[in-house]
Design an enzyme around this catalytic site. Structure first.
Site, short mmCIF file in Angstrom:
data_model
loop_
_atom_site.label_atom_id
_atom_site.label_comp_id
_atom_site.label_asym_id
_atom_site.label_seq_id
_atom_site.Cartn_x
_atom_site.Cartn_y
_atom_site.Cartn_z
N MET A 238 0.81 -1.21 0.00
CA MET A 238 0.00 0.00 0.00
C MET A 238 0.85 1.26 0.00
O MET A 238 0.52 2.24 -0.66
CB MET A 238 -0.93 -0.04 1.22
CG MET A 238 -2.15 0.80 1.08
SD MET A 238 -2.82 0.71 -0.59
CE MET A 238 -4.49 0.72 -0.27
N CYS A 239 1.98 1.22 0.73
CA CYS A 239 2.79 2.43 0.83
C CYS A 239 3.36 2.81 -0.54
O CYS A 239 3.47 3.98 -0.90
CB CYS A 239 3.91 2.26 1.86
SG CYS A 239 4.92 0.82 1.56
N THR A 240 3.69 1.77 -1.33
CA THR A 240 4.20 2.03 -2.68
C THR A 240 3.11 2.68 -3.52
O THR A 240 3.33 3.68 -4.22
CB THR A 240 4.62 0.70 -3.35
OG1 THR A 240 5.53 0.05 -2.49
CG2 THR A 240 5.25 0.94 -4.70
#
Ligand SMILES: [Zn+2]
Length: 466
Positions: A238-240
């Site tokens: 998700m952070c990507t």
């Protein structure tokens, strides 16, 4: 259509079934130990045996052709999809003029025209198409009359078949049909009545990889026994997606997961439909904007659709190999002339060519076929949300949107149900309550319904110390 070597009007001609008679009217070193050559097996194939093919896509086209040419003449086919122009390179029963029409119907017509005497009956099943048509308020009457999804057909429908073959790309649909066949089993004094067993032949392909398996429900490993073989979808972190996109796919995932629900461009609660060109167009434009922000190139309409629908490029020859293996198994089981595959064949020609067969084993506590209520271990202070998360995340359960009911103080109570908006709203507060607060007791039975099975699954609540 007149077939070369055919006799015009009639559907039988001298030598038509010679290739099959060679297998059925004489024995050989590889025949089943109990096999007795006769002319009856062929008559059974031609006149009596009823086969259900689920899926009329890449595998389904091959399956229908192979079955029809092997002497099976009573075939029903179910499919959820309409023909897209991108199918035409491998789904050889379809032509450009068929684009937009239901696959099951076109495939059945083609086989019936091409193979005299063959009687393929299409059952149309597809939700997305139905919803799209409904939106345009078209053919309401026809929809009610014709369009079926596998879940709309009941026990009486499935019970009429001798063998069911699946050429599906959906694990949920596979598990559902697996559950349906398990629900048809009859036990007398704990012993399985073998007459109630409908064999399931399951083919699957993904690019250059494929598998074929034979399942005797209640007797050999079922789909859910080996659920670990279908790992949950691998997603980008998700952070990507949210802050450090590097690939065009990251941008499309950003739009799919975050931007679509936030902006709800087609109304609240309308899911992104990979088959709706307006939806994909919207996602494509937003993905382009996102990509431009991060100087990423390569976002195309096609890639957008591919990511949204999670398309894995299909390889025609893999479908051909797997469908041939599945049809051979149908033939072996229908005629009892040869021992069936025991019970799981993998095929892989990514690099060279590799194939391997092993016997998948039944899982003692399989949630679908073991008939043993499974224990759920939670502390009384666990929240209902944790139970739901477990049912979804557990590799051996992999449920999609479980609904839980229990008998509390003599009353049947829905603890949580997601699929009906009004009930979801009413039961949502329960998610943050503890099991104790909900009045659940040690040893309590929880009934769980989910799209992965037509049957309600029973679990037993076992409290762990806190
Ligand atoms: Zn099982």
């Amino acid at each position: 259509m007149v077939v070369d070597g055919g006799s015009g009007g009639t559907c039988e001609w001298e030598g038509r079934w010679n290739h099959i008679k060679k297998f059925l009217e004489r024995s050989g070193p590889f025949t089943h130990p109990d096999f007795e050559p006769s002319t009856e097996s062929l008559q059974f194939l031609l006149e009596t045996c009823k086969i259900l093919v689920i899926g009329a896509g890449g595998l389904g086209c091959e399956l229908l052709k192979d079955l029809a040419l092997s002497g099976f003449r009573n075939i029903d086919v179910i499919d959820m999809d309409t023909i897209d122009v991108s199918n035409l390179n491998r789904q050889f029963l379809f032509r450009p003029k068929d684009v937009g029409r239901p696959k099951a119907e076109v495939a059945a017509d083609f086989i019936n025209d091409r193979i005299p005497g063959c009687h393929v009956v299409p059952k149309l099943y597809f939700r997305q198409y139905t919803e799209r048509l409904l939106k345009r308020e078209l053919f309401l009457y026809d929809l009610n009359r014709h369009f079926k999804k596998i879940q709309d057909l009941d026990e009486t429908f499935y019970r009429q078949f001798h063998i069911i073959v699946c050429g599906l790309d959906s694990i949920v649909a596979r598990r559902w049909i697996n559950g349906m066949l398990l629900s048809l089993l009859v036990y007398e004094d704990g012993a399985l009545d073998q007459g109630s067993v409908i064999p399931l032949i399951d083919g699957g392909t993904e690019g250059f990889k494929g598998n074929a398996r034979v399942i005797f429900p209640g007797m050999s490993a079922c789909i859910d026994c080996t659920l670990e073989l279908y790992p949950p979808q691998i997603n980008f972190p998700m952070c990507t997606i949210a802050s450090m996109p590097r690939l065009p796919e990251h941008c499309i995932e950003y739009v799919r997961i975050l931007q679509w629900p936030k902006e709800a461009p087609f109304g609240d609660g309308v899911a992104l439909d990979g088959d709706d060109p307006e939806h994909i167009q919207w996602a494509y434009q937003r993905s382009l904007e996102r990509a431009a922000e991060f100087n990423i190139t390569g976002v195309t309409y096609r890639l957008t659709q591919g990511v949204v629908k999670r398309i894995i490029p299909a390889v025609a020859s893999t479908n051909a190999v797997i469908a041939a293996a599945c049809t051979t198994e149908v033939f072996k089981i229908a005629t009892s002339a040869y021992l069936p595959l025991s019970n799981y064949m993998v095929f892989n020609d990514v690099d060279g060519l590799y194939t391997y067969t092993f016997e998948a084993e039944r899982k003692e506590n399989c949630s679908a076929c073991s008939q043993v209520p499974l224990d759920l271990q939670f502390s009384p202070s666990s929240k209902l949300q944790e139970v739901i998360d477990f049912l979804i995340e557990s590799v051996s359960l992999q449920m999609k949107s479980p609904a839980i009911t229990a008998t509390v103080e003599g009353k049947n109570k829905t603890l949580y149900l997601q699929s009906v908006a009004s009930i979801e709203q009413r039961t949502r507060p329960n998610l943050s309550k503890t099991l104790k607060e909900l009045g659940l007791k040690e040893g309590q039975e929880l009934a769980v319904a989910d799209v992965t099975s037509p049957q309600t699954m029973l679990f037993r609540l076992c409290f762990t110390s806190e």
